[in-house]
Scaffold this active site. Structure first.
Site, PDB file in Angstrom:
ATOM      1  N   HIS A  34       0.839  -1.193   0.000  1.00  0.00           N
ATOM      2  CA  HIS A  34       0.000   0.000   0.000  1.00  0.00           C
ATOM      3  C   HIS A  34       0.878   1.249   0.000  1.00  0.00           C
ATOM      4  O   HIS A  34       2.092   1.198   0.146  1.00  0.00           O
ATOM      5  CB  HIS A  34      -0.993   0.010   1.177  1.00  0.00           C
ATOM      6  CG  HIS A  34      -0.399   0.328   2.514  1.00  0.00           C
ATOM      7  ND1 HIS A  34      -1.165   0.649   3.604  1.00  0.00           N
ATOM      8  CD2 HIS A  34       0.884   0.377   2.943  1.00  0.00           C
ATOM      9  CE1 HIS A  34      -0.384   0.887   4.638  1.00  0.00           C
ATOM     10  NE2 HIS A  34       0.852   0.726   4.269  1.00  0.00           N
ATOM     11  N   CYS A  72       5.495   6.059   4.758  1.00  0.00           N
ATOM     12  CA  CYS A  72       4.308   5.333   4.277  1.00  0.00           C
ATOM     13  C   CYS A  72       3.750   5.950   3.012  1.00  0.00           C
ATOM     14  O   CYS A  72       2.879   5.367   2.362  1.00  0.00           O
ATOM     15  CB  CYS A  72       3.239   5.295   5.361  1.00  0.00           C
ATOM     16  SG  CYS A  72       3.697   4.209   6.706  1.00  0.00           S
ATOM     17  N   HIS A 104       4.943   0.030  -0.412  1.00  0.00           N
ATOM     18  CA  HIS A 104       5.695  -0.861   0.470  1.00  0.00           C
ATOM     19  C   HIS A 104       4.719  -1.898   0.995  1.00  0.00           C
ATOM     20  O   HIS A 104       3.501  -1.718   0.898  1.00  0.00           O
ATOM     21  CB  HIS A 104       6.341  -0.076   1.621  1.00  0.00           C
ATOM     22  CG  HIS A 104       5.336   0.571   2.510  1.00  0.00           C
ATOM     23  ND1 HIS A 104       4.783   1.798   2.231  1.00  0.00           N
ATOM     24  CD2 HIS A 104       4.735   0.141   3.641  1.00  0.00           C
ATOM     25  CE1 HIS A 104       3.900   2.106   3.169  1.00  0.00           C
ATOM     26  NE2 HIS A 104       3.853   1.119   4.038  1.00  0.00           N
ATOM     27  N   HIS A 162       3.248  -4.977   3.844  1.00  0.00           N
ATOM     28  CA  HIS A 162       3.101  -5.403   5.237  1.00  0.00           C
ATOM     29  C   HIS A 162       2.628  -6.850   5.258  1.00  0.00           C
ATOM     30  O   HIS A 162       1.914  -7.289   4.358  1.00  0.00           O
ATOM     31  CB  HIS A 162       2.049  -4.572   5.972  1.00  0.00           C
ATOM     32  CG  HIS A 162       2.459  -3.157   6.199  1.00  0.00           C
ATOM     33  ND1 HIS A 162       3.351  -2.791   7.182  1.00  0.00           N
ATOM     34  CD2 HIS A 162       2.104  -2.015   5.580  1.00  0.00           C
ATOM     35  CE1 HIS A 162       3.519  -1.479   7.156  1.00  0.00           C
ATOM     36  NE2 HIS A 162       2.782  -0.982   6.180  1.00  0.00           N
ATOM     37  N   ASP A 185      -4.864 -10.691  -0.418  1.00  0.00           N
ATOM     38  CA  ASP A 185      -3.529 -11.283  -0.292  1.00  0.00           C
ATOM     39  C   ASP A 185      -2.730 -11.124  -1.590  1.00  0.00           C
ATOM     40  O   ASP A 185      -3.245 -11.380  -2.679  1.00  0.00           O
ATOM     41  CB  ASP A 185      -3.657 -12.771   0.058  1.00  0.00           C
ATOM     42  CG  ASP A 185      -2.321 -13.384   0.445  1.00  0.00           C
ATOM     43  OD1 ASP A 185      -1.489 -12.685   1.058  1.00  0.00           O
ATOM     44  OD2 ASP A 185      -2.110 -14.574   0.123  1.00  0.00           O
ATOM     45  N   HIS A 186      -1.482 -10.679  -1.449  1.00  0.00           N
ATOM     46  CA  HIS A 186      -0.580 -10.464  -2.581  1.00  0.00           C
ATOM     47  C   HIS A 186      -1.132  -9.448  -3.588  1.00  0.00           C
ATOM     48  O   HIS A 186      -0.918  -9.573  -4.801  1.00  0.00           O
ATOM     49  CB  HIS A 186      -0.232 -11.781  -3.279  1.00  0.00           C
ATOM     50  CG  HIS A 186       0.733 -12.608  -2.480  1.00  0.00           C
ATOM     51  ND1 HIS A 186       0.384 -13.230  -1.312  1.00  0.00           N
ATOM     52  CD2 HIS A 186       2.033 -12.883  -2.676  1.00  0.00           C
ATOM     53  CE1 HIS A 186       1.435 -13.856  -0.827  1.00  0.00           C
ATOM     54  NE2 HIS A 186       2.455 -13.666  -1.634  1.00  0.00           N
ATOM     55  N   GLU A 215      -0.745  -4.429  11.796  1.00  0.00           N
ATOM     56  CA  GLU A 215      -0.022  -4.004  10.588  1.00  0.00           C
ATOM     57  C   GLU A 215       1.468  -4.307  10.728  1.00  0.00           C
ATOM     58  O   GLU A 215       2.140  -4.647   9.758  1.00  0.00           O
ATOM     59  CB  GLU A 215      -0.246  -2.520  10.333  1.00  0.00           C
ATOM     60  CG  GLU A 215       0.277  -2.066   8.981  1.00  0.00           C
ATOM     61  CD  GLU A 215      -0.158  -0.654   8.651  1.00  0.00           C
ATOM     62  OE1 GLU A 215      -0.920  -0.478   7.696  1.00  0.00           O
ATOM     63  OE2 GLU A 215       0.272   0.275   9.367  1.00  0.00           O
TER      64      GLU A 215
END
Ligand code: NI
Length: 135
Positions: free
Chosen positions: A13, A32, A38, A40, A78-79, A123
């Site tokens: 994100h 961020c 980047h 998480h 996811d991913h 997170e």
């Protein structure tokens, strides 16, 4: 009685507002807000508060909850790049708070109203938010 199912997903994100300057975004969101995104390793805890079913001894069969999480959350996020790939965040900054609220709404839609739903979204190891449906 409260029961919990845990799940993990990895996603990228970037926190920023289009209507703010680069400088303002950097001031508020720091690293961020880096333009190239980047990732998480998110940890989701889904807590249901309900009564024990005297027939089964369960509040809910956690296999069922596991499948709801898979269908509504993991397969969706996811991913993925939350900003670019996920319609839910097209106009919503993907902070942990907003991700948690989106996850709460998706799961709430699948659960019987007799359950009270609370979710926690980690997170990082040190940052966690808890959501009961209110922004
Ligand atoms: Ni981040």
């Amino acid at each position: 009685m409260k029961v919990c199912r845990r799940a993990t997903f990895n996603a990228a994100h970037r926190l920023f507002r289009e209507d703010w300057s680069d400088e303002q975004n950097k001031d508020i969101f720091g690293k961020c807000s880096n333009p190239n995104y980047h990732g998480h390793n998110y940890v989701l805890e889904v807590w249901l508060d309900g009564k024990i079913d005297p027939e089964t001894g369960y509040v809910i069969d956690l296999k069922i909850l596991k499948n709801y999480i898979k269908e509504e959350i993991t397969e969706r996020f996811d991913h993925r790049n939350l900003n670019l790939d996920c319609a839910e965040f097209k106009d919503l900054n993907p902070t942990a708070e907003n991700i948690a609220l989106v996850c709460w709404r998706l799961l709430r839609s699948r659960l019987d109203s007799r359950y009270k739903l609370t979710i926690k979204l980690w997170e990082t190891e040190n940052n966690v938010v808890e959501c009961d449906g209110k922004g």
